[in-house]
Write a protein that holds these residues in place. Structure first.
Motif, mmCIF file in Angstrom:
data_model
loop_
_atom_site.group_PDB
_atom_site.id
_atom_site.type_symbol
_atom_site.label_atom_id
_atom_site.label_comp_id
_atom_site.label_asym_id
_atom_site.label_seq_id
_atom_site.Cartn_x
_atom_site.Cartn_y
_atom_site.Cartn_z
ATOM 1 N N TYR A 150 5.642 5.278 7.063
ATOM 2 C CA TYR A 150 4.438 4.461 7.070
ATOM 3 C C TYR A 150 3.254 5.261 6.521
ATOM 4 O O TYR A 150 2.096 4.879 6.699
ATOM 5 N N ASN A 185 10.436 0.200 3.072
ATOM 6 C CA ASN A 185 9.615 1.136 2.302
ATOM 7 C C ASN A 185 9.166 0.527 0.977
ATOM 8 O O ASN A 185 8.032 0.747 0.529
ATOM 9 N N ASN A 188 6.334 -1.987 1.750
ATOM 10 C CA ASN A 188 5.111 -1.349 2.258
ATOM 11 C C ASN A 188 4.394 -0.531 1.196
ATOM 12 O O ASN A 188 3.157 -0.434 1.218
ATOM 13 N N TRP A 219 2.099 -4.734 7.288
ATOM 14 C CA TRP A 219 3.211 -3.795 7.298
ATOM 15 C C TRP A 219 4.502 -4.458 7.776
ATOM 16 O O TRP A 219 4.493 -5.251 8.711
ATOM 17 N N VAL A 221 7.754 -3.312 9.798
ATOM 18 C CA VAL A 221 8.061 -2.223 10.729
ATOM 19 C C VAL A 221 9.532 -2.306 11.101
ATOM 20 O O VAL A 221 10.041 -3.364 11.496
#
Length: 281
Positions: A150, A185, A188, A219, A221
């Motif tokens: 993150y 990933n 994001n 985001w 997660v």
């Protein structure tokens, strides 16, 4: 009682072994090909968890997926942890043993997270030296898993996929490819997931993980608390064509559903694996 030889894991779907489902699994073993366990949950020298794992090992091949070796930390390898892991491997002989390509500790103090590495030459040297040490002690090769992140490190100079490929080249380890992590990933950080996957040596991929995520603000997660999303299933289909059929795990750790939901997800993965097997015959 020791198990003498690892049981092969076929290129079919398995599920993660969680205590929430122990009783149901023992009473009516589900129709899945294999199971994966976190070895740290079985580091005790006796008790019900080890007895249950022995019973399950009698019916299913196992893969051990570790969370505590902190491969990217500058701390030395925890010798007690490694000794306990070696004893467990000797006892249960899982087909695979894996660990996250991440770090979790500083000066012996652990964080409750799997933190991303800076992808640099210095990190590469450190990680490879630790993997060599671990593989020598365990007397077997291990798999490394790509993790979610993150944040990004300004010092990173090596693309993640190329970093992992070089770790494989230097150490002879394999890869546990987590496609949910790749997708999270990519969304994001506005990355191309195919570019990452193209850098991974196909022969190194020995296990695949599929899981669910949650959206928190902008985001994604990696919570492992939802069914696999359609976008991840699509990435899985691409990966099967690129890498070929691989043992595939449905990973679910939070907001645990009934066991039947995990089996349903595994059945869907098996259908995709079966279709891919059919096209390669």
């Amino acid at each position: 009682m020791s198990v003498q030889q690892p049981l092969p894991i076929p290129a079919q779907a398995g599920i993660g072994l969680r205590s929430h489902h122990y009783r149901e699994i023992l009473e009516e073993p589900p129709p899945v090909a294999w199971m994966e366990a976190h070895p740290e949950n079985y580091f005790g020298e006796g008790g019900a968890p080890l007895r249950i794992l022995e019973r399950i090992r009698g019916s299913y091949p196992l893969s051990f997926h570790g969370v505590g070796l902190s491969l990217g930390s500058t701390d030395p390898i925890d010798s007690t942890h490694l000794r306990k892991l070696k004893a467990l491997l000797d006892r249960f002989q899982p087909t695979f043993v894996s660990e996250h390509l991440s770090w979790s500790s500083v000066d012996g103090r652990f964080f409750n997270d799997l933190l991303p590495l800076p992808y640099t030459e210095e990190s590469l040297d450190l990680v490879c030296a630790k993997i060599d040490e671990i593989q020598t002690e365990l007397q077997r090769s291990m798999l490394i898993e790509n993790v979610t992140r993150y944040l990004t490190w300004r010092d990173s100079t090596i693309p993640e996929g190329e970093f992992m490929a070089e770790v494989v080249r230097r150490t002879g380890c394999g890869i546990l490819l987590d496609l949910n992590n790749v997708y999270v990933n990519a969304v994001n950080f506005h990355l191309d997931p195919v570019k990452f996957l193209d850098a991974i040596p196909p022969d190194a991929v020995q296990e695949i993980h599929l899981a669910g995520f949650d959206r928190i603000g902008r985001w994604l997660v990696d919570t492992h608390g939802q069914p696999v999303y359609p976008e991840v299933w699509s990435l899985y289909e691409w990966a099967l064509h690129h890498f070929g059929p691989r043992p595939t795990l449905i990973e679910w750790d939070t907001n645990l559903p009934p066991l039947a939901v995990l089996v349903e997800q595994a059945t869907h993965a098996d259908a995709m694996l079966g279709a891919r097997h059919a096209t390669t015959v």
